[in-house]
Scaffold this active site. Structure first.
Site, PDB file in Angstrom:
ATOM      1  N   ASP A  13       0.708  -1.147  -0.116  1.00 43.67           N
ATOM      2  CA  ASP A  13       0.050  -0.008   0.003  1.00 43.67           C
ATOM      3  C   ASP A  13       0.905   1.168  -0.013  1.00 43.67           C
ATOM      4  O   ASP A  13       2.043   1.221   0.666  1.00 43.67           O
ATOM      5  CB  ASP A  13      -0.764  -0.015   1.208  1.00 43.67           C
ATOM      6  CG  ASP A  13      -1.900   1.107   1.217  1.00 43.67           C
ATOM      7  OD1 ASP A  13      -2.394   1.282   0.018  1.00 43.67           O
ATOM      8  OD2 ASP A  13      -2.560   1.464   2.263  1.00 43.67           O
ATOM      9  N   ASN A  61     -10.564  -3.065  -6.572  1.00 41.46           N
ATOM     10  CA  ASN A  61      -9.775  -2.021  -7.214  1.00 41.46           C
ATOM     11  C   ASN A  61     -10.342  -1.792  -8.655  1.00 41.46           C
ATOM     12  O   ASN A  61     -10.049  -0.841  -9.547  1.00 41.46           O
ATOM     13  CB  ASN A  61      -8.515  -2.628  -7.366  1.00 41.46           C
ATOM     14  CG  ASN A  61      -7.549  -2.398  -6.338  1.00 41.46           C
ATOM     15  OD1 ASN A  61      -6.633  -3.132  -5.827  1.00 41.46           O
ATOM     16  ND2 ASN A  61      -7.914  -1.523  -5.262  1.00 41.46           N
TER      17      ASN A  61
END
Length: 240
Positions: A13, A61
């Site tokens: 991340d 996503n």
């Protein structure tokens, strides 16, 4: 070098925020993230890690802007170079709802898996179009179909039966889960498999995560006592 985790899973991340702080597009951060993957892959091989699972693209996503999704798919194609796998003797595997990916990406994934199938130093697993809830629903559907066909007694289903239907059935559960970027959540990643994993969160954005940062995470892991429901005294005396 003692107690190296057999399996490390990483939620990579911070690519977008890393790029934004430099006044660049998010895609620039994703490209830098690929370099971090190369560094960490080499370091994991050097340390003797057997499995490295990387959360690359979740089913959620797909809701990102179309241009970012297209850039990520293109990056998958260009980053799957045989050189990184062959130089490090790394086998490549992919988990997730791969059928949702563009055809050329699916073909590249299959080709990379085939080319690296004989490599033995470590297995790198990339989670693409993956979510733990999707995986668990898929496993439940498979078990229900077998039960309906009379091949399985629903009352006799065990945890091992569920684990055998998961995308990760070919490898052990993670010993250590790392999340970079400062967020303190799991984000629908390997929910079944991390039941007893040690969790490690750091503020470092993924593009800046390097061998030293990895060793710090492993040192934290090594300083913990893994009890699996037992008491500390039982573990210390080696009770099974």
């Amino acid at each position: 070098m003692k107690r190296i985790p057999r399996h490390i899973a990483i939620i990579m991340d911070g690519n977008g925020r890393w790029a934004a702080e430099r006044g660049r597009e998010r895609s620039y951060g994703h490209q830098a993230g690929v370099e971090a993957v190369r560094r960490i892959t080499s370091e994991c091989v050097r340390l003797g890690v057997e499995y490295l699972t990387l959360y690359t693209f979740s089913t959620e996503n797909w809701n990102r802007p179309a241009d970012e999704v297209a850039a990520l798919m293109g990056l998958v194609l260009t980053s799957l170079e045989d050189e990184i796998f062959m130089r490090n003797n790394v086998r490549f595997r992919v988990i997730g709802d791969v059928g949702r990916l563009p055809g050329e990406v699916q073909a590249k994934l299959r080709l990379t898996e085939e080319h690296t199938a004989a490599n033995t130093a470590m297995t790198m697993v990339v989670a693409l179009s993956y979510s733990a809830r999707w995986e668990l629903a898929k496993a439940a559907s498979s078990l229900a179909a077998d039960a309906r066909a009379g091949l399985l007694d629903p009352a006799a289903i065990t945890g091992a039966d569920i684990a055998a239907r998961l995308e990760t059935s070919f490898m052990p559960d993670p010993d250590l889960l790392i999340r970079t970027g400062g967020e303190l959540r799991i984000s629908n990643f390997l929910l079944w498999q991390i039941a007893y994993s040690e969790l490690y969160f750091c503020d470092t954005y993924w593009p800046d995560f390097d061998g030293q940062a990895l060793r710090e995470a492993i040192a934290s892991y090594q300083g913990r006592q893994r009890r699996f429901g037992k008491t500390g005294a039982q573990v210390a005396h080696g009770e099974q």
